[in-house]
Design a protein around this motif. Structure first.
Motif, PDB file in Angstrom:
ATOM      1  N   GLN A  24       0.824  -1.203   0.000  1.00 47.98           N
ATOM      2  CA  GLN A  24       0.000   0.000   0.000  1.00 47.98           C
ATOM      3  C   GLN A  24       0.861   1.257   0.000  1.00 47.98           C
ATOM      4  OE1 GLN A  24      -2.436  -0.675   3.431  1.00 47.98           O
ATOM      5  NE2 GLN A  24      -3.921  -1.934   2.317  1.00 47.98           N
ATOM      6  N   ALA A  25       1.935   1.245   0.784  1.00 47.94           N
ATOM      7  CA  ALA A  25       2.822   2.414   0.827  1.00 47.94           C
ATOM      8  C   ALA A  25       3.467   2.645  -0.537  1.00 47.94           C
ATOM      9  CB  ALA A  25       3.886   2.234   1.900  1.00 47.94           C
ATOM     10  N   LEU A  26       3.909   1.585  -1.188  1.00 45.54           N
ATOM     11  CA  LEU A  26       4.510   1.739  -2.514  1.00 45.54           C
ATOM     12  C   LEU A  26       3.470   2.153  -3.548  1.00 45.54           C
ATOM     13  CD1 LEU A  26       7.182  -1.087  -2.823  1.00 45.54           C
ATOM     14  CD2 LEU A  26       7.497   1.349  -2.384  1.00 45.54           C
ATOM     15  N   ASP A  27       2.255   1.638  -3.422  1.00 44.26           N
ATOM     16  CA  ASP A  27       1.188   2.053  -4.337  1.00 44.26           C
ATOM     17  C   ASP A  27       0.929   3.557  -4.218  1.00 44.26           C
ATOM     18  OD1 ASP A  27       0.864  -0.495  -5.324  1.00 44.26           O
ATOM     19  OD2 ASP A  27      -0.927  -0.938  -4.124  1.00 44.26           O
ATOM     20  N   ARG A  28       0.854   4.046  -2.969  1.00 41.47           N
ATOM     21  CA  ARG A  28       0.643   5.492  -2.760  1.00 41.47           C
ATOM     22  C   ARG A  28       1.798   6.287  -3.346  1.00 41.47           C
ATOM     23  NH1 ARG A  28       0.376   4.997   2.868  1.00 41.47           N
ATOM     24  NH2 ARG A  28      -1.084   3.307   3.037  1.00 41.47           N
ATOM     25  N   TRP A  29       3.009   5.804  -3.132  1.00 43.19           N
ATOM     26  CA  TRP A  29       4.208   6.467  -3.621  1.00 43.19           C
ATOM     27  C   TRP A  29       4.187   6.523  -5.152  1.00 43.19           C
ATOM     28  CZ3 TRP A  29       8.618   5.057  -6.370  1.00 43.19           C
ATOM     29  CH2 TRP A  29       9.706   5.902  -6.218  1.00 43.19           C
ATOM     30  N   HIS A  30       3.823   5.402  -5.796  1.00 45.51           N
ATOM     31  CA  HIS A  30       3.747   5.361  -7.258  1.00 45.51           C
ATOM     32  C   HIS A  30       2.664   6.297  -7.804  1.00 45.51           C
ATOM     33  CE1 HIS A  30       6.844   2.548  -7.725  1.00 45.51           C
ATOM     34  NE2 HIS A  30       6.181   1.426  -7.789  1.00 45.51           N
ATOM     35  N   ARG A  31       1.535   6.378  -7.101  1.00 39.17           N
ATOM     36  CA  ARG A  31       0.462   7.276  -7.552  1.00 39.17           C
ATOM     37  C   ARG A  31       0.935   8.729  -7.579  1.00 39.17           C
ATOM     38  NH1 ARG A  31      -3.076   3.761  -4.798  1.00 39.17           N
ATOM     39  NH2 ARG A  31      -3.016   5.024  -2.914  1.00 39.17           N
ATOM     40  N   ILE A  32       1.730   9.105  -6.599  1.00 42.35           N
ATOM     41  CA  ILE A  32       2.274  10.468  -6.577  1.00 42.35           C
ATOM     42  C   ILE A  32       3.119  10.703  -7.823  1.00 42.35           C
ATOM     43  CG2 ILE A  32       3.844  12.044  -5.367  1.00 42.35           C
ATOM     44  CD1 ILE A  32       2.914  10.685  -2.733  1.00 42.35           C
ATOM     45  N   TRP A  33       3.978   9.727  -8.161  1.00 40.79           N
ATOM     46  CA  TRP A  33       4.811   9.839  -9.356  1.00 40.79           C
ATOM     47  C   TRP A  33       3.959   9.904 -10.618  1.00 40.79           C
ATOM     48  CZ3 TRP A  33       9.443  11.383 -10.456  1.00 40.79           C
ATOM     49  CH2 TRP A  33      10.443  11.297  -9.505  1.00 40.79           C
ATOM     50  N   GLN A  35       1.122  11.103 -11.019  1.00 40.29           N
ATOM     51  CA  GLN A  35       0.474  12.407 -11.118  1.00 40.29           C
ATOM     52  C   GLN A  35       1.463  13.495 -11.530  1.00 40.29           C
ATOM     53  OE1 GLN A  35      -1.202  12.944  -7.224  1.00 40.29           O
ATOM     54  NE2 GLN A  35      -2.801  11.414  -7.528  1.00 40.29           N
ATOM     55  N   GLY A  36       2.702  13.090 -11.789  1.00 39.34           N
ATOM     56  CA  GLY A  36       3.725  14.045 -12.211  1.00 39.34           C
ATOM     57  C   GLY A  36       4.339  14.830 -11.075  1.00 39.34           C
ATOM     58  N   LYS A  37       4.139  14.381  -9.866  1.00 38.67           N
ATOM     59  CA  LYS A  37       4.686  15.062  -8.701  1.00 38.67           C
ATOM     60  C   LYS A  37       5.852  14.259  -8.145  1.00 38.67           C
ATOM     61  CE  LYS A  37       0.077  16.646  -7.373  1.00 38.67           C
ATOM     62  NZ  LYS A  37      -0.984  16.497  -6.379  1.00 38.67           N
ATOM     63  N   THR A  38       6.722  14.950  -7.435  1.00 33.28           N
ATOM     64  CA  THR A  38       7.808  14.272  -6.738  1.00 33.28           C
ATOM     65  C   THR A  38       7.368  14.043  -5.297  1.00 33.28           C
ATOM     66  OG1 THR A  38       9.476  15.360  -8.102  1.00 33.28           O
ATOM     67  CG2 THR A  38      10.222  14.437  -6.023  1.00 33.28           C
ATOM     68  N   PRO A  39       7.429  12.791  -4.835  1.00 31.20           N
ATOM     69  CA  PRO A  39       7.073  12.542  -3.438  1.00 31.20           C
ATOM     70  C   PRO A  39       7.979  13.351  -2.507  1.00 31.20           C
ATOM     71  CG  PRO A  39       7.265  10.482  -4.652  1.00 31.20           C
ATOM     72  CD  PRO A  39       7.796  11.565  -5.539  1.00 31.20           C
ATOM     73  N   ASN A  40       7.421  13.819  -1.412  1.00 30.92           N
ATOM     74  CA  ASN A  40       8.234  14.581  -0.460  1.00 30.92           C
ATOM     75  C   ASN A  40       8.934  13.633   0.513  1.00 30.92           C
ATOM     76  OD1 ASN A  40       6.355  13.839   1.515  1.00 30.92           O
ATOM     77  ND2 ASN A  40       5.293  15.798   1.449  1.00 30.92           N
ATOM     78  N   VAL A  41       9.707  14.201   1.393  1.00 31.34           N
ATOM     79  CA  VAL A  41      10.499  13.404   2.328  1.00 31.34           C
ATOM     80  C   VAL A  41       9.606  12.530   3.205  1.00 31.34           C
ATOM     81  CG1 VAL A  41      10.651  15.166   4.157  1.00 31.34           C
ATOM     82  CG2 VAL A  41      12.502  13.507   3.881  1.00 31.34           C
ATOM     83  N   PHE A  42       8.395  12.997   3.507  1.00 27.55           N
ATOM     84  CA  PHE A  42       7.483  12.220   4.339  1.00 27.55           C
ATOM     85  C   PHE A  42       6.969  10.983   3.597  1.00 27.55           C
ATOM     86  CE2 PHE A  42       7.147  16.657   5.788  1.00 27.55           C
ATOM     87  CZ  PHE A  42       7.703  16.491   7.054  1.00 27.55           C
ATOM     88  N   ALA A  43       6.653  11.150   2.306  1.00 25.48           N
ATOM     89  CA  ALA A  43       6.196  10.013   1.502  1.00 25.48           C
ATOM     90  C   ALA A  43       7.305   8.984   1.355  1.00 25.48           C
ATOM     91  CB  ALA A  43       5.728  10.489   0.129  1.00 25.48           C
ATOM     92  N   TYR A  44       8.526   9.467   1.104  1.00 30.30           N
ATOM     93  CA  TYR A  44       9.657   8.539   1.026  1.00 30.30           C
ATOM     94  C   TYR A  44       9.861   7.829   2.358  1.00 30.30           C
ATOM     95  CZ  TYR A  44      11.515   9.737  -3.590  1.00 30.30           C
ATOM     96  OH  TYR A  44      11.702   9.871  -4.940  1.00 30.30           O
ATOM     97  N   GLY A  45       9.816   8.588   3.439  1.00 30.94           N
ATOM     98  CA  GLY A  45      10.023   8.000   4.765  1.00 30.94           C
ATOM     99  C   GLY A  45       9.002   6.931   5.083  1.00 30.94           C
ATOM    100  N   ALA A  46       7.741   7.189   4.770  1.00 29.58           N
ATOM    101  CA  ALA A  46       6.689   6.208   5.028  1.00 29.58           C
ATOM    102  C   ALA A  46       6.904   4.942   4.201  1.00 29.58           C
ATOM    103  CB  ALA A  46       5.324   6.811   4.736  1.00 29.58           C
ATOM    104  N   ALA A  47       7.266   5.113   2.945  1.00 29.86           N
ATOM    105  CA  ALA A  47       7.486   3.956   2.074  1.00 29.86           C
ATOM    106  C   ALA A  47       8.713   3.155   2.532  1.00 29.86           C
ATOM    107  CB  ALA A  47       7.650   4.408   0.628  1.00 29.86           C
ATOM    108  N   ILE A  48       9.782   3.854   2.916  1.00 31.78           N
ATOM    109  CA  ILE A  48      10.987   3.167   3.405  1.00 31.78           C
ATOM    110  C   ILE A  48      10.668   2.397   4.681  1.00 31.78           C
ATOM    111  CG2 ILE A  48      13.275   3.548   4.423  1.00 31.78           C
ATOM    112  CD1 ILE A  48      13.557   5.930   2.401  1.00 31.78           C
ATOM    113  N   ASP A  49       9.933   3.038   5.587  1.00 36.51           N
ATOM    114  CA  ASP A  49       9.574   2.384   6.840  1.00 36.51           C
ATOM    115  C   ASP A  49       8.714   1.146   6.589  1.00 36.51           C
ATOM    116  OD1 ASP A  49       9.447   2.343   9.816  1.00 36.51           O
ATOM    117  OD2 ASP A  49       7.310   2.677   9.432  1.00 36.51           O
TER     118      ASP A  49
END
Length: 168
Positions: A24-33, A35-49
């Protein structure tokens, strides 16, 4: 027997939950990409965690590397999540390298950073590095947690270094 079955079912449920969180975290991260946006540090942190909790340390490392490539500056939280992922994956050498990278990037490691790296050393049976990191924590006036002390002592125990563990 019924209690054992319940414990096994609970453990399997937790593992399945970790897998779903990771996906789910990676799916959310991919959806941000997408949409043409760069995930922020919080999105990266959540996905890494989430990757770390699912014991997917290679994916956590890949996300951390991608973050830098995307121009998103890591912080202590993203480093801690990445080091913790390495701890769960028994990757002590990578965990210690990430701790050193924090110094290079002038991101001060905290108790969690050191605790996760020491825990990785304990899992990797690398007692010398675990003790050195604990001493570095003390030198930097970071109060080692009970978990960090315990991991260093256990690393010494696994290395049959009883005298060294008593010095801690």
């Amino acid at each position: 027997r019924a209690r054992l079955d319940a414990e096994v079912a609970a453990a399997m449920s937790r593992d399945r939950g970790r897998q779903l969180m990771w996906q789910q975290a990676l799916d959310r991260w991919h959806r941000i990409w997408q949409q043409g946006k760069t995930p922020n540090v919080f999105a990266y942190g959540a996905a890494i965690d989430a990757c770390g909790r699912a014991r997917r340390w290679p994916a956590a490392l890949a996300l951390a590397a991608h973050m830098k490539g995307a121009g998103v500056e890591p912080n202590v939280v993203t480093y801690n999540a990445t080091i913790s992922a390495c701890q769960r994956g028994y990757q002590w050498l990578v965990a210690v390298a990430l701790l050193a990278q924090m110094d290079v990037e002038r991101i001060p490691p905290n108790e969690i950073s050191f605790g996760a790296a020491i825990g990785a050393c304990e899992r990797g049976r690398c007692w010398r590095v675990a003790v050195a990191l604990l001493r570095r924590m003390l030198f930097q006036a970071l109060g080692p947690s009970l978990i960090a002390f315990s991991a260093a002592i256990t690393a010494c125990e696994k290395g049959h270094q009883w005298v060294e563990s008593l010095k801690l």
